[in-house]
Write an enzyme that holds these catalytic residues in place. Structure first.
Site, PDB file in Angstrom:
ATOM      1  N   ASN A  87       0.807  -1.209   0.000  1.00  0.00           N
ATOM      2  CA  ASN A  87       0.000   0.000   0.000  1.00  0.00           C
ATOM      3  C   ASN A  87       0.846   1.269   0.000  1.00  0.00           C
ATOM      4  OD1 ASN A  87      -2.457   1.422   0.089  1.00  0.00           O
ATOM      5  ND2 ASN A  87      -2.311   1.641   2.304  1.00  0.00           N
TER       6      ASN A  87
ATOM      7  N   SER B 135      -4.089   2.631  -8.482  1.00  0.00           N
ATOM      8  CA  SER B 135      -4.833   3.884  -8.529  1.00  0.00           C
ATOM      9  C   SER B 135      -5.582   3.995  -9.843  1.00  0.00           C
ATOM     10  CB  SER B 135      -3.869   5.071  -8.416  1.00  0.00           C
ATOM     11  OG  SER B 135      -4.533   6.290  -8.672  1.00  0.00           O
TER      12      SER B 135
ATOM     13  N   ASN C 160      -3.640  11.038 -15.295  1.00  0.00           N
ATOM     14  CA  ASN C 160      -4.033  12.241 -14.566  1.00  0.00           C
ATOM     15  C   ASN C 160      -2.994  13.312 -14.854  1.00  0.00           C
ATOM     16  OD1 ASN C 160      -5.723  13.732 -12.940  1.00  0.00           O
ATOM     17  ND2 ASN C 160      -4.808  13.027 -11.027  1.00  0.00           N
TER      18      ASN C 160
ATOM     19  N   TYR D 256       3.438   9.207 -11.150  1.00  0.00           N
ATOM     20  CA  TYR D 256       2.542   8.381 -10.324  1.00  0.00           C
ATOM     21  C   TYR D 256       1.784   7.366 -11.187  1.00  0.00           C
ATOM     22  CZ  TYR D 256      -0.968   7.267  -6.768  1.00  0.00           C
ATOM     23  OH  TYR D 256      -1.776   6.621  -5.865  1.00  0.00           O
ATOM     24  N   ALA D 257       1.260   7.825 -12.315  1.00  0.00           N
ATOM     25  CA  ALA D 257       0.545   6.920 -13.219  1.00  0.00           C
ATOM     26  C   ALA D 257       1.477   5.839 -13.756  1.00  0.00           C
ATOM     27  CB  ALA D 257      -0.088   7.708 -14.364  1.00  0.00           C
ATOM     28  N   ALA D 258       2.698   6.210 -14.066  1.00  0.00           N
ATOM     29  CA  ALA D 258       3.670   5.232 -14.559  1.00  0.00           C
ATOM     30  C   ALA D 258       4.003   4.207 -13.485  1.00  0.00           C
ATOM     31  CB  ALA D 258       4.946   5.950 -15.020  1.00  0.00           C
ATOM     32  N   ALA D 259       4.220   4.647 -12.271  1.00  0.00           N
ATOM     33  CA  ALA D 259       4.560   3.731 -11.177  1.00  0.00           C
ATOM     34  C   ALA D 259       3.423   2.765 -10.896  1.00  0.00           C
ATOM     35  CB  ALA D 259       4.912   4.526  -9.919  1.00  0.00           C
ATOM     36  N   LYS D 260       2.208   3.292 -10.799  1.00  0.00           N
ATOM     37  CA  LYS D 260       1.067   2.435 -10.497  1.00  0.00           C
ATOM     38  C   LYS D 260       0.688   1.573 -11.705  1.00  0.00           C
ATOM     39  CE  LYS D 260       0.428   3.651  -6.189  1.00  0.00           C
ATOM     40  NZ  LYS D 260       0.527   2.687  -5.086  1.00  0.00           N
TER      41      LYS D 260
ATOM     42  N   ILE E  54     -11.038   8.550  -2.769  1.00  0.00           N
ATOM     43  CA  ILE E  54     -11.439   7.947  -1.504  1.00  0.00           C
ATOM     44  C   ILE E  54     -11.328   9.013  -0.418  1.00  0.00           C
ATOM     45  CG2 ILE E  54     -10.983   6.108   0.173  1.00  0.00           C
ATOM     46  CD1 ILE E  54     -11.926   5.116  -2.647  1.00  0.00           C
TER      47      ILE E  54
END
Length: 173
Positions: free
Chosen positions: A19, A71, A78, A84-88, A117
């Site tokens: 997480n 995500s 986004n 962040y998008a690449a990592a997730k 959330i």
């Protein structure tokens, strides 16, 4: 590595929830290399650093559940979050590949891709009017809803679900 070794002193880990994640947002032309590496290191390299040492002991028991928290940004993208998008997104791909490696040993591997959330961080970023506009169910999800999905995926009832990225986002995508 030391933390994982200490955890294993108590026996194999049967349920692992990855997480970890951080944001360090900037549009790509203005993103510093440090921002890119920090986000990739926590979300993707963190998955490796924890899962890899805990995996063989789990596999030996012929039962385990690995849940990776991804995500909606990994699925839809986004603005300002290419890192962040690449990592997730890579975490989603790792989920699918690892599920193939361990399925025959009774271990399932799935990802949960939450949307907005309710949390102090989300509440600071997303005005209720924006949430109402972005989310078809007209509200943010709750941590309890994400936890219920995680609990199901960690249960015996989910033994035939593996290699999946399950979105929980109120219909955003």
């Amino acid at each position: 590595a030391a933390a994982c070794a200490r955890i294993l002193e108590g026996g194999p880990v049967q349920i692992l929830v990855n997480n970890a994640g951080v944001h360090d947002d900037a549009v790509l032309p203005g993103m510093r290399a440090e921002q890119w590496h920090k986000v990739i290191d926590v979300s993707l390299n963190g998955f490796f650093r924890v899962t890899q040492p805990l995996l063989l002991p789990m596999m030996r028991t012929r039962w385990g559940r690995i849940l990776n928290i991804s995500s909606v940004a990994a699925i839809a993208g986004n603005r300002g979050q290419v890192n962040y998008a690449a990592a997730k997104g890579a975490l989603n791909s790792a989920t699918k590949a690892l599920s193939l490696e361990v399925a025959s040993r009774g271990v399932t591997v799935n990802a949960i891709a939450p949307g907005i959330i309710a949390s102090p961080m989300a509440d600071a970023v997303f005005d209720p009017a924006i949430v109402n506009q972005m989310v078809p169910v007209k509200r943010a999800g709750t941590p309890q809803e994400v936890a219920a999905l995680a609990a199901f995926l960690a249960s015996d009832e989910a033994a035939y679900i593996t290699g999946q990225v399950i979105s929980i986002n109120g219909g955003m995508i």
